[in-house]
Design an enzyme around this catalytic site. Structure first.
Site, PDB file in Angstrom:
ATOM      1  N   LYS A   1      90.987  35.629   6.053  1.00  0.00           N
ATOM      2  CA  LYS A   1      90.266  36.744   5.430  1.00  0.00           C
ATOM      3  C   LYS A   1      90.171  37.976   6.327  1.00  0.00           C
ATOM      4  O   LYS A   1      90.132  39.103   5.851  1.00  0.00           O
ATOM      5  CB  LYS A   1      88.868  36.299   5.011  1.00  0.00           C
ATOM      6  CG  LYS A   1      88.885  35.437   3.750  1.00  0.00           C
ATOM      7  CD  LYS A   1      87.478  35.219   3.219  1.00  0.00           C
ATOM      8  CE  LYS A   1      87.495  34.486   1.888  1.00  0.00           C
ATOM      9  NZ  LYS A   1      87.833  33.049   2.071  1.00  0.00           N
TER      10      LYS A   1
ATOM     11  N   GLU B   1      80.553  41.788  -1.752  1.00  0.00           N
ATOM     12  CA  GLU B   1      79.820  40.661  -2.317  1.00  0.00           C
ATOM     13  C   GLU B   1      80.419  39.402  -1.737  1.00  0.00           C
ATOM     14  O   GLU B   1      81.567  39.388  -1.287  1.00  0.00           O
ATOM     15  CB  GLU B   1      79.926  40.641  -3.845  1.00  0.00           C
ATOM     16  CG  GLU B   1      81.078  39.836  -4.397  1.00  0.00           C
ATOM     17  CD  GLU B   1      82.311  40.677  -4.709  1.00  0.00           C
ATOM     18  OE1 GLU B   1      82.215  41.923  -4.722  1.00  0.00           O
ATOM     19  OE2 GLU B   1      83.361  40.062  -4.925  1.00  0.00           O
TER      20      GLU B   1
ATOM     21  N   SER C   1      95.112  27.909   5.597  1.00  0.00           N
ATOM     22  CA  SER C   1      94.353  29.166   5.480  1.00  0.00           C
ATOM     23  C   SER C   1      93.128  29.247   6.383  1.00  0.00           C
ATOM     24  O   SER C   1      92.717  30.341   6.759  1.00  0.00           O
ATOM     25  CB  SER C   1      93.934  29.390   4.022  1.00  0.00           C
ATOM     26  OG  SER C   1      93.214  28.275   3.529  1.00  0.00           O
TER      27      SER C   1
HETATM   28  C1  LIG Z   1      88.256  32.240   0.970  1.00  0.00           C
HETATM   29  C2  LIG Z   1      89.202  31.183   1.377  1.00  0.00           C
HETATM   30  C3  LIG Z   1      90.242  30.747   0.526  1.00  0.00           C
HETATM   31  C4  LIG Z   1      90.408  31.240  -0.885  1.00  0.00           C
HETATM   32  O1  LIG Z   1      90.661  32.591  -1.028  1.00  0.00           O
HETATM   33  P1  LIG Z   1      92.116  33.166  -1.405  1.00  0.00           P
HETATM   34  O2  LIG Z   1      91.857  34.577  -1.696  1.00  0.00           O
HETATM   35  O3  LIG Z   1      92.600  32.378  -2.595  1.00  0.00           O
HETATM   36  O4  LIG Z   1      92.981  32.941  -0.227  1.00  0.00           O
HETATM   37  C5  LIG Z   1      91.132  29.814   1.004  1.00  0.00           C
HETATM   38  N1  LIG Z   1      91.009  29.275   2.240  1.00  0.00           N
HETATM   39  C6  LIG Z   1      90.016  29.643   3.077  1.00  0.00           C
HETATM   40  C7  LIG Z   1      89.938  29.014   4.422  1.00  0.00           C
HETATM   41  C8  LIG Z   1      89.076  30.599   2.675  1.00  0.00           C
HETATM   42  O5  LIG Z   1      88.091  30.965   3.520  1.00  0.00           O
END
Ligand SMILES: *Cc1c(COP(=O)(O)O)cnc(C)c1O
Length: 395
Positions: free
Chosen positions: A91, A113, A379
């Site tokens: 993010k 938000e 992610s």
């Molecule tokens: C917020 C988040 C997501 C989901 O958000 P996307 O916009 O779909 O990437 C996925 N993995 C992690 C670790 C997150 O913090």
């Protein structure tokens, strides 16, 4: 334009996208639409952005060959380590990009938000970094559920305002943020956390996250001699980590793109967040996309054990990738994701975010060849999910 999976000039991906905003916000959106690509292409912007990605976020994130995981699935699996970024997920790539845009537009105040608080923390982080005021709207119920993230935001100097209307969760926080923006459109910039919202947000966020696939190409070339994997697998909440992991491969149809949504307690259980499969066309957060709704158009409360995937819509680009068949959409239940997360701990010594564990759960659902090159976008890291892991596995 059969093979274009990028936004057109009005922000449409096929039939999805657009900008449906209250008239009061029209000038803001219009200004951003005219400026964002110009600003992003400025040499001084690129210099500052790249420098922060390197020295503050810690990029490039490694591309790691997961040997034991590969042996288990009888193929070649690489993990793109977004979990090693500062603040623990992808993010931050986006919030750094947007704060630099906000600065160049002369904005003095940031609003955002947040649901589980991850985007709120990433936003509060970049506001502290640049010394800009930060106001985060968060549902009252989410504030109670996510105390550590609320504390993080406050430590970083943000003001957290509870949304007390409706279900007191994410969509109510969004309504409050938009109300705030309408009241102070001149000096306020709204940082959106995924590839959702009115045009140009989905395209802008995808461009900021595209650093993921840009690095992936370079790293694969170096490690295996080709830029192109056979598969890229990513989880999808709003869709930003997937959009970034797919970005530079969209037009190369030989690379199979796999998006994994949260099936919660099961696709037919009434408690899931498998938006593309269960959703119908509609408008949410200012764009036309697929969203989970009742027959008379009320948004259905989504459910997933993973707070980051618990979103009733999906970005318009993903709706188009789903509809066109360019990406294949799979889903994983809570149980499948939790087991896949634990498997990564045991086989590789990496505790993944539960969102990312959904992507890992897809490894069991695809028939790979032994020479296939598979990239899983990891992610985020699992520190934030420890309480959920503890209660799920009774540790
Ligand atoms: C917020 C988040 C997501 C989901 O958000 P996307 O916009 O779909 O990437 C996925 N993995 C992690 C670790 C997150 O913090």
């Amino acid at each position: 334009m059969k093979n274009s999976y990028q936004a057109d000039k009005n922000g449409y991906y096929g039939e999805f996208g657009g900008a449906f905003v209250p008239e009061m916000l029209y000038p803001n959106i219009e200004k951003l639409k005219q400026e964002y690509i110009k600003i992003m292409q400025e040499v001084s912007f690129q210099k500052e952005f790249q420098q922060l990605l390197k020295d503050y976020v810690g990029r490039p994130s490694p591309l790691y060959y997961a040997k034991r995981l590969s042996e288990k699935y009888k193929t070649k699996i690489y993990l793109k380590r977004e979990d090693l970024n500062h603040t623990g997920a992808h993010k931050i790539n986006n919030t750094i990009g947007q704060i630099l845009i906000a600065k160049r537009l002369g904005k003095k105040r940031i609003i955002a938000e947040t649901g589980a608080g991850q985007h709120g923390v990433a936003t509060a982080t970049v506001c502290a970094l640049t010394g800009i005021e930060c106001i985060v709207y968060m549902g009252e119920i989410d504030i109670a559920r996510q105390a550590p993230n609320v504390a993080r935001m406050k430590m970083l100097g943000a003001t957290v305002i509870p949304a007390t209307s409706g279900s007191k969760t994410l969509k109510d926080a969004t309504n409050e943020a938009i109300r705030d923006w309408i009241n102070k459109p001149e000096d306020t910039f709204y940082i959106i956390g995924s590839v959702v919202g009115p045009h140009p947000y989905p395209d802008m966020v995808a461009r900021f996250q595209s650093v993921i696939s840009e690095e992936m190409k370079r790293q694969l070339k170096e490690k295996v001699g080709t830029e192109n994997p056979n598969y890229i697998i990513a989880c999808v909440g709003g869709g930003s980590n997937a959009a970034g992991a797919f970005f530079h491969y969209l037009e190369n149809e030989k690379v199979k793109l796999i998006a994994v949504e949260a099936a919660g307690k099961g696709i037919n259980s009434g408690e899931s967040a498998a938006t593309s499969l269960l959703g119908k066309e509609g408008v949410i957060h200012g764009s036309r996309t697929l969203l989970m709704q009742t027959n008379d158009g009320q948004i259905t409360e989504p459910y997933s054990i993973s707070a980051g995937l618990d979103y009733p819509g999906v970005g318009p680009q993903h709706a188009h990738l789903f509809k066109s068949g360019r990406a294949k959409f799979l889903n994983a239940t809570d149980e499948e994701a939790m087991q896949a997360g634990l498997e990564l701990c045991k086989l590789e010594g990496i505790i993944p975010a539960i969102e990312s564990a959904h992507a890992l759960a897809a490894l069991d659902k695809i028939e790979f060849k032994k020479d296939d090159i598979v990239v899983v976008n990891l992610s985020g890291r699992g520190d934030k999910d420890l309480d959920t892991y503890i209660s799920y596995f009774n540790y």
